[in-house]
Design a protein around this motif. Sequence first.
Motif, short mmCIF file in Angstrom:
data_model
loop_
_atom_site.label_atom_id
_atom_site.label_comp_id
_atom_site.label_asym_id
_atom_site.label_seq_id
_atom_site.Cartn_x
_atom_site.Cartn_y
_atom_site.Cartn_z
N UNK A 145 5.01 -55.01 0.89
CA UNK A 145 5.17 -54.30 1.65
C UNK A 145 7.03 -53.58 1.96
N UNK A 146 8.08 -54.16 2.41
CA UNK A 146 8.80 -54.10 2.74
C UNK A 146 9.55 -53.07 1.39
N UNK A 147 9.50 -53.72 0.10
CA UNK A 147 10.18 -52.50 -0.41
C UNK A 147 9.44 -51.17 -0.56
N UNK A 148 8.41 -50.98 -0.19
CA UNK A 148 7.72 -49.53 0.48
C UNK A 148 8.17 -49.07 1.50
N UNK A 149 8.22 -49.59 2.18
CA UNK A 149 9.06 -49.10 3.19
C UNK A 149 10.56 -48.93 3.11
N UNK A 150 11.43 -49.81 1.97
CA UNK A 150 12.33 -48.92 1.64
C UNK A 150 13.01 -48.19 0.60
N UNK A 151 12.28 -47.70 0.42
CA UNK A 151 11.92 -46.13 -0.52
C UNK A 151 10.88 -46.31 -1.93
N UNK A 152 10.51 -47.80 -2.02
CA UNK A 152 9.95 -48.21 -3.58
C UNK A 152 8.42 -46.98 -3.41
N UNK A 153 8.26 -46.42 -4.51
CA UNK A 153 7.14 -45.85 -4.81
C UNK A 153 5.53 -46.24 -4.49
N UNK A 154 6.54 -47.37 -5.72
CA UNK A 154 5.18 -48.93 -5.87
C UNK A 154 5.53 -50.15 -5.84
N UNK A 155 4.83 -51.08 -5.48
CA UNK A 155 4.75 -52.33 -5.49
C UNK A 155 4.18 -53.04 -6.18
N UNK A 156 3.54 -54.17 -6.87
CA UNK A 156 2.74 -54.32 -7.32
C UNK A 156 2.51 -55.84 -7.75
N UNK A 157 1.61 -57.23 -7.62
CA UNK A 157 1.68 -57.98 -8.00
C UNK A 157 2.22 -58.66 -9.48
N UNK A 158 2.48 -59.65 -9.70
CA UNK A 158 3.15 -59.90 -11.11
C UNK A 158 1.62 -59.60 -11.91
N UNK A 159 -0.02 -59.77 -11.67
CA UNK A 159 -0.35 -59.67 -12.57
C UNK A 159 -1.49 -57.88 -12.60
N UNK A 160 -0.66 -57.47 -12.11
CA UNK A 160 -0.61 -56.25 -11.91
C UNK A 160 0.12 -55.48 -12.72
N UNK A 161 1.49 -55.78 -12.60
CA UNK A 161 1.99 -55.60 -13.61
C UNK A 161 2.27 -55.03 -15.29
N UNK A 162 1.44 -55.45 -15.46
CA UNK A 162 0.74 -54.42 -17.39
C UNK A 162 0.30 -53.29 -16.61
N UNK A 163 0.04 -53.03 -15.90
CA UNK A 163 -0.37 -51.54 -15.51
C UNK A 163 0.74 -50.60 -14.81
N UNK A 164 2.39 -50.99 -15.29
CA UNK A 164 3.17 -49.89 -14.85
C UNK A 164 3.56 -49.39 -15.65
N UNK A 165 4.15 -48.01 -16.02
CA UNK A 165 4.47 -47.37 -16.89
C UNK A 165 6.01 -47.94 -17.44
N UNK A 166 6.40 -47.52 -18.42
CA UNK A 166 7.75 -48.08 -18.83
C UNK A 166 8.85 -47.57 -17.99
N UNK A 167 10.20 -48.21 -18.14
CA UNK A 167 10.60 -47.51 -17.01
C UNK A 167 12.41 -47.30 -17.86
N UNK A 168 13.07 -46.74 -17.77
CA UNK A 168 14.51 -46.26 -18.24
C UNK A 168 15.88 -47.74 -18.15
N UNK A 169 15.22 -47.80 -16.40
CA UNK A 169 15.81 -49.55 -16.19
C UNK A 169 14.97 -50.75 -15.79
#
Length: 212
Positions: A78-102
């Motif tokens: 929740x704090x990461x979202x407040x600081x400007x992250x577009x999405x913050x997920x649990x480790x179990x949900x990480x496989x749903x994320x798009x791959x990143x440049x960094x």
Amino acid sequence: DRRSAVKIDADIPPETAALFGCAVLTGVGAVMNTAAARPGESLLVYGLGGVGLAAVLGAVAAGCVPVTAVDPFPEKRALALELGAARAVSPEEAATLDKADIVIETVGKAAVLAEAYGAAKRGGRIVTVGLPNPAEQLSIPALSLVADSKTLMGSYMGSSIPSRDIPRYLALWRAGRLPVERLMSSISPMGEINALMDRLADGRAIRQIVVP
């Protein structure tokens, strides 16, 4: 090393200044120095302790889009979202994320670093600042370093030179682009040090300031 002694202006609260000495140097430095993040690049952070959340702040300040974070604790996400992250997920949900440049790994576990390596795009840059157990071994597909043109980098203290970087980060703080005080979990007297260490060990504290 005299470069590590940095004089700061008297109007900066000591409690805020203390945050720049480790979490900000490491997390922001991993983004801005080691990864050399550019505006518009996507960035993913594994682990939202003080260093990981500082990396989120650094990514937002660097103009990365989107910034995404992975952590098991809902309050940290929740704090990461407040600081400007577009999405913050649990480790179990990480496989749903798009791959990143960094991808920035701050957990200090070889298994998490392997996952972070796999989460980078072709041509992506993976930066690790975590300190795993010396007995842990990292296993990645060797061919991918060439076939996927990936770069895996270690970053000690964010590849920082304090005399260069602390003034730079303080300028971002003054401009409102690096609100590091949001990383402060508590300000406590030295007599509470044992309880503070327990909170740190259970993973729920971010940065705790101890006043002598």
